[in-house]
Design a protein around this motif. Structure first.
Motif, PDB file in Angstrom:
ATOM      1  N   ALA A  44       0.849  -1.201   0.000  1.00 33.97           N
ATOM      2  CA  ALA A  44       0.000   0.000   0.000  1.00 33.97           C
ATOM      3  C   ALA A  44       0.880   1.244   0.000  1.00 33.97           C
ATOM      4  N   GLN A  45       0.508   2.198  -0.820  1.00 33.60           N
ATOM      5  CA  GLN A  45       1.301   3.427  -0.961  1.00 33.60           C
ATOM      6  C   GLN A  45       1.012   4.453   0.138  1.00 33.60           C
ATOM      7  N   PHE A  50      -4.315   1.666   1.732  1.00 32.51           N
ATOM      8  CA  PHE A  50      -4.594   0.500   2.571  1.00 32.51           C
ATOM      9  C   PHE A  50      -6.107   0.366   2.787  1.00 32.51           C
ATOM     10  N   ARG A  51      -6.759   1.482   3.124  1.00 35.81           N
ATOM     11  CA  ARG A  51      -8.226   1.485   3.324  1.00 35.81           C
ATOM     12  C   ARG A  51      -8.950   1.030   2.056  1.00 35.81           C
ATOM     13  N   GLU A  82      -2.246   4.056  11.348  1.00 32.36           N
ATOM     14  CA  GLU A  82      -3.486   4.400  10.648  1.00 32.36           C
ATOM     15  C   GLU A  82      -4.142   3.152  10.075  1.00 32.36           C
ATOM     16  N   ASP A  83      -3.325   2.161   9.701  1.00 26.63           N
ATOM     17  CA  ASP A  83      -3.854   0.926   9.128  1.00 26.63           C
ATOM     18  C   ASP A  83      -4.535   0.078  10.199  1.00 26.63           C
ATOM     19  N   VAL A  84      -3.992   0.095  11.420  1.00 26.21           N
ATOM     20  CA  VAL A  84      -4.648  -0.595  12.538  1.00 26.21           C
ATOM     21  C   VAL A  84      -6.021   0.033  12.761  1.00 26.21           C
ATOM     22  N   GLU A  85      -6.066   1.361  12.779  1.00 26.88           N
ATOM     23  CA  GLU A  85      -7.337   2.071  12.974  1.00 26.88           C
ATOM     24  C   GLU A  85      -8.338   1.734  11.871  1.00 26.88           C
ATOM     25  N   MET A  88      -9.668  -1.838  12.331  1.00 33.81           N
ATOM     26  CA  MET A  88     -10.633  -1.902  13.435  1.00 33.81           C
ATOM     27  C   MET A  88     -11.971  -1.280  13.032  1.00 33.81           C
ATOM     28  N   GLU A  89     -11.906  -0.201  12.282  1.00 28.68           N
ATOM     29  CA  GLU A  89     -13.126   0.461  11.816  1.00 28.68           C
ATOM     30  C   GLU A  89     -13.931  -0.475  10.907  1.00 28.68           C
ATOM     31  N   PHE A  90     -13.239  -1.167   9.996  1.00 30.14           N
ATOM     32  CA  PHE A  90     -13.918  -2.109   9.108  1.00 30.14           C
ATOM     33  C   PHE A  90     -14.532  -3.261   9.902  1.00 30.14           C
ATOM     34  N   VAL A  91     -13.820  -3.751  10.908  1.00 31.90           N
ATOM     35  CA  VAL A  91     -14.351  -4.827  11.749  1.00 31.90           C
ATOM     36  C   VAL A  91     -15.620  -4.353  12.450  1.00 31.90           C
TER      37      VAL A  91
END
Length: 110
Positions: A44-45, A50-51, A82-85, A88-91
């Motif tokens: 991911a760039q 990533f999102r 930011e990718d962890v966040e 988690m948001e998608f989950v």
């Protein structure tokens, strides 16, 4: 710790990183031990990229990744912050707030 990707792992990796052409090997020639870490750190760039890649996953695939993380077979903590966040948001949105809490508790992110 090394693990061999299952068919489901490969399917998800291919969906997240089609440009890898089906390869789950790093530039160094070893198999990736995780699905999301190379996406976050190498492929991911940006956090937005990533999102956008996570958007490709359906709830079943996302929950599969959560299950791997719950078994310590997927490394969420070492993703870019930011990718962890985003994950988690998608989950929370695609599966449930309860599943997100469960995962955060397992990872010590509460």
């Amino acid at each position: 710790m090394s693990r061999e990707f299952s068919q489901m792992d490969k399917q998800i990796f291919d969906k997240l990183a089609p440009e890898a052409g089906g390869s789950t090997m790093s530039g160094m020639g070893h198999n990736y031990p995780f699905i999301l870490r190379p996406i976050s750190h190498r492929i991911a760039q940006s956090a937005e990229d990533f999102r956008n890649r996570l958007e490709r996953l359906d709830a079943t695939e996302l929950d599969y990744l959560v299950g791997l993380a719950m078994e310590d077979k997927e490394d969420i903590r070492s993703l870019e912050d930011e990718d962890v966040e985003s994950f988690m948001e998608f989950v929370r949105e695609r599966i449930s707030p309860e599943r997100e809490k469960e995962l955060k508790a397992k990872l010590g992110l509460v």
